[in-house]
Scaffold this motif. Structure first.
Motif, PDB file in Angstrom:
ATOM      1  N   GLU A   1      40.847 -20.609  22.695  1.00 43.92           N
ATOM      2  CA  GLU A   1      40.027 -20.795  21.494  1.00 43.92           C
ATOM      3  C   GLU A   1      40.161 -19.612  20.562  1.00 43.92           C
ATOM      4  O   GLU A   1      40.278 -19.756  19.341  1.00 43.92           O
ATOM      5  CB  GLU A   1      38.548 -20.959  21.873  1.00 43.92           C
TER       6      GLU A   1
ATOM      7  N   ASP B   1      43.471 -19.475  18.769  1.00 43.86           N
ATOM      8  CA  ASP B   1      43.510 -20.526  17.772  1.00 43.86           C
ATOM      9  C   ASP B   1      42.678 -20.162  16.547  1.00 43.86           C
ATOM     10  O   ASP B   1      43.131 -20.301  15.413  1.00 43.86           O
ATOM     11  CB  ASP B   1      42.992 -21.823  18.403  1.00 43.86           C
TER      12      ASP B   1
ATOM     13  N   ASP C   1      36.484 -31.747  12.258  1.00 39.10           N
ATOM     14  CA  ASP C   1      37.628 -30.879  12.044  1.00 39.10           C
ATOM     15  C   ASP C   1      37.239 -29.412  11.929  1.00 39.10           C
ATOM     16  O   ASP C   1      37.936 -28.537  12.444  1.00 39.10           O
ATOM     17  CB  ASP C   1      38.370 -31.282  10.759  1.00 39.10           C
TER      18      ASP C   1
ATOM     19  N   ALA D   1      33.783 -35.092  22.639  1.00 39.69           N
ATOM     20  CA  ALA D   1      34.222 -36.029  21.607  1.00 39.69           C
ATOM     21  C   ALA D   1      33.708 -35.583  20.239  1.00 39.69           C
ATOM     22  O   ALA D   1      34.427 -35.654  19.231  1.00 39.69           O
ATOM     23  CB  ALA D   1      33.720 -37.435  21.929  1.00 39.69           C
ATOM     24  N   LEU D   2      32.469 -35.110  20.208  1.00 37.45           N
ATOM     25  CA  LEU D   2      31.894 -34.630  18.949  1.00 37.45           C
ATOM     26  C   LEU D   2      32.696 -33.458  18.395  1.00 37.45           C
ATOM     27  O   LEU D   2      33.033 -33.410  17.213  1.00 37.45           O
ATOM     28  CB  LEU D   2      30.437 -34.213  19.179  1.00 37.45           C
ATOM     29  N   LEU D   3      33.027 -32.525  19.261  1.00 37.97           N
ATOM     30  CA  LEU D   3      33.827 -31.373  18.837  1.00 37.97           C
ATOM     31  C   LEU D   3      35.187 -31.807  18.299  1.00 37.97           C
ATOM     32  O   LEU D   3      35.691 -31.269  17.319  1.00 37.97           O
ATOM     33  CB  LEU D   3      34.024 -30.426  20.028  1.00 37.97           C
ATOM     34  N   ALA D   4      35.748 -32.825  18.938  1.00 36.48           N
ATOM     35  CA  ALA D   4      37.067 -33.290  18.512  1.00 36.48           C
ATOM     36  C   ALA D   4      36.983 -34.065  17.201  1.00 36.48           C
ATOM     37  O   ALA D   4      37.927 -34.061  16.402  1.00 36.48           O
ATOM     38  CB  ALA D   4      37.680 -34.158  19.605  1.00 36.48           C
ATOM     39  N   ALA D   5      35.839 -34.705  16.967  1.00 41.08           N
ATOM     40  CA  ALA D   5      35.703 -35.537  15.774  1.00 41.08           C
ATOM     41  C   ALA D   5      35.499 -34.690  14.515  1.00 41.08           C
ATOM     42  O   ALA D   5      35.849 -35.116  13.411  1.00 41.08           O
ATOM     43  CB  ALA D   5      34.525 -36.498  15.935  1.00 41.08           C
TER      44      ALA D   5
END
Lengths: 53, 154, 259
Positions: free
Chosen positions: C242, C245, C165, C159-163
């Motif tokens: 990854e 990307d 940017d 979740a932290l990684l997704a939060a």
């Protein structure tokens, strides 16, 4: 054969365990494979794909 | 109106904070109830448990101590940690693994005539073997990995 | 894919450095992973099938638990991987943080979903094993609670990684979280020794002979191999994503994408 599925009355617990694990692991393997294909497709299109992350 | 990206971050941040908080709360909850899952019979006999409290007791079922009422599901048995023994009374279906010499964890209250349990769970030890090996070991008159004493957790 | 072979004197130390630098190169790793991930995948499938056969068909029932013990063949490998992958993730993230190696961060990020999946499986199969044996699906003892905490650590990390940017910022923040959570791993492992728990103690990793029949140990070891091959295959595939990307503007990615 029926015995195999019954597993001494514990069939539900055993087969549910194996099924859940199989589904989770299968999904975990296929997801990146699909994502990579999508990425290549998106990055290859003229507009350089989705915005930077 | 919030931008979609900002809102997305807000939601993710909310999930993140909630997740970590729940993790910490779970740990605190486990700690609060005393990380040890159960008291041993010695601890109970020594009076370490708060009077009238709802707690778990863990021990080994004493051979020959299991008494069942033929008319209903009432059963009583003794739990020991080889030093002290407590009698447990329970009404209900016992877990499959319940047997003499087995490790048992019972949840309930200490009463005058013993420990009245609302829940009886069976531990099993870390040994795995087929029935014929277990029989062979018993036949050789050696205790097959006697269930461990409760102090120290297994 | 061109592999440069520099003409230099090859002392063992300079060879080690060149190997290290080569693997640190995203392009090299992308193609290396592209060759090996499928192989690991095939190995995983083979070992899973063998493990299933030896565990479900060949192995005898347990003297106490009957057939329900067969859950051990997925529960224990899953639990082991849930912890092992976390360590790999935290170490990799830590290396990325300290040495500023992008690939290291990519590996850490790729570990998380696989580790979370195994943690979930360990908890679910454990619950399904607990009901017929202990008499309950769940209990808040030290072992089960700390494993649940591990799941929250994985989810929190993702979740932290997704939060965040920015990939680098996210990777670094995630690394801090992953490292902070490392303490949970020995807690999980030693929980059954340090405290009274419903969960039983170690069978294999304790000192002394494993207290498990050989006919049950063999499928267990086969499954251990299977999950490790699976982890490598799944993680390497995620690293490839990854890299594509993150390195999208480099020439080698352009060649992959357009070539």
């Amino acid at each position: 054969m029926a015995e195999f599925f019954e597993m001494g009355g514990h069939g539900f617990f055993i087969w549910t365990s194996y099924a859940v694990t199989a589904l989770v692991l299968l999904h975990g393997y296929l997801a990146p494979v699909l994502r990579r294909k999508n990425l290549i497709r998106q990055l290859g299109s003229p507009d350089r794909g989705p915005g930077t992350k | 109106m919030m931008r979609a990206s900002r809102k997305r971050r807000l939601v993710i941040a909310g999930v993140l904070v909630t997740g970590v908080s729940v993790a910490v709360l779970l740990t605190l909850l486990a700690l609060r109830e005393n990380i040890n899952l159960f008291y041993s019979p010695s601890q109970v006999v020594a009076g370490e448990v708060v009077e009238g409290s709802y707690f778990r007791i863990g021990g080994m079922v004493v051979d020959g101590s299991v008494r069942r009422n033929p008319d209903d599901l009432q059963v009583s048995f003794d739990l020991t940690d080889t030093a002290e023994t407590v009698t447990v009374h329970y009404s209900g279906i016992l877990p499959d693994l319940f047997r003499e010499g087995q490790g048992i964890v019972a949840l309930g209250r200490l009463e005058d005539h013993g420990f009245r349990a609302d829940q009886v769970l069976a531990k099993h030890d870390e040994n795995y073997m087929p029935p014929e090996v277990s029989e062979a070991l018993k036949a050789a008159n050696r205790q097959p990995y006697a269930p461990a004493a409760t102090g120290g957790g297994s | 894919m061109a592999m440069r072979k520099p003409a230099q004197p090859t002392t063992s130390r300079s060879r080690a450095w060149r190997w290290f630098h080569r693997f640190g190169s995203p392009a090299y790793f992308y193609f290396f992973a592209g060759r090996w991930a499928p192989r690991f995948g095939h190995l995983a499938v083979a070992f899973f099938l063998a493990g299933l056969y030896f565990g479900l068909v060949v192995a005898p029932p347990d003297y106490q638990m009957g057939d329900s013990y067969r859950i051990i063949f997925i529960h224990v490998p899953s639990a082991w991987m849930s912890m092992f992958i976390y360590v790999v993730m935290a170490v990799s993230a830590g290396i990325g943080l300290v040495w500023r190696i992008k690939l290291s961060h990519a590996v850490a990020r790729s570990c998380a979903p696989v580790g979370a999946a195994f943690t979930f499986c360990a908890l679910v199969t454990g619950a399904l094993w607990g009901k017929p044996t202990w008499g309950t699906y769940w209990i808040w003892d030290a072992r089960l609670t700390s494993e649940l905490v591990l799941l929250f650590l994985y989810v929190g990390y993702m979740a932290l990684l997704a939060a965040l940017d920015d990939w680098k910022t996210g990777s670094r923040a995630g690394a801090v979280l992953a490292l902070v959570g490392l303490v949970n791993i020995p807690i999980i492992h030693y929980s059954v020794e340090w405290w009274n728990t419903l969960h039983q103690g170690a069978t294999i990793t304790k000192l002394g002979r494993p207290s498990i029949d050989i006919r049950m140990l063999v499928p267990l070891l086969i499954m251990f191999a299977a999950v490790n091959f699976y982890f490598l295959a799944a993680m390497l595939n995620r690293v490839r994503c990854e890299l594509l990307d993150q390195e999208r503007r480099t020439r080698w990615v352009q060649e992959v994408v357009n070539g």
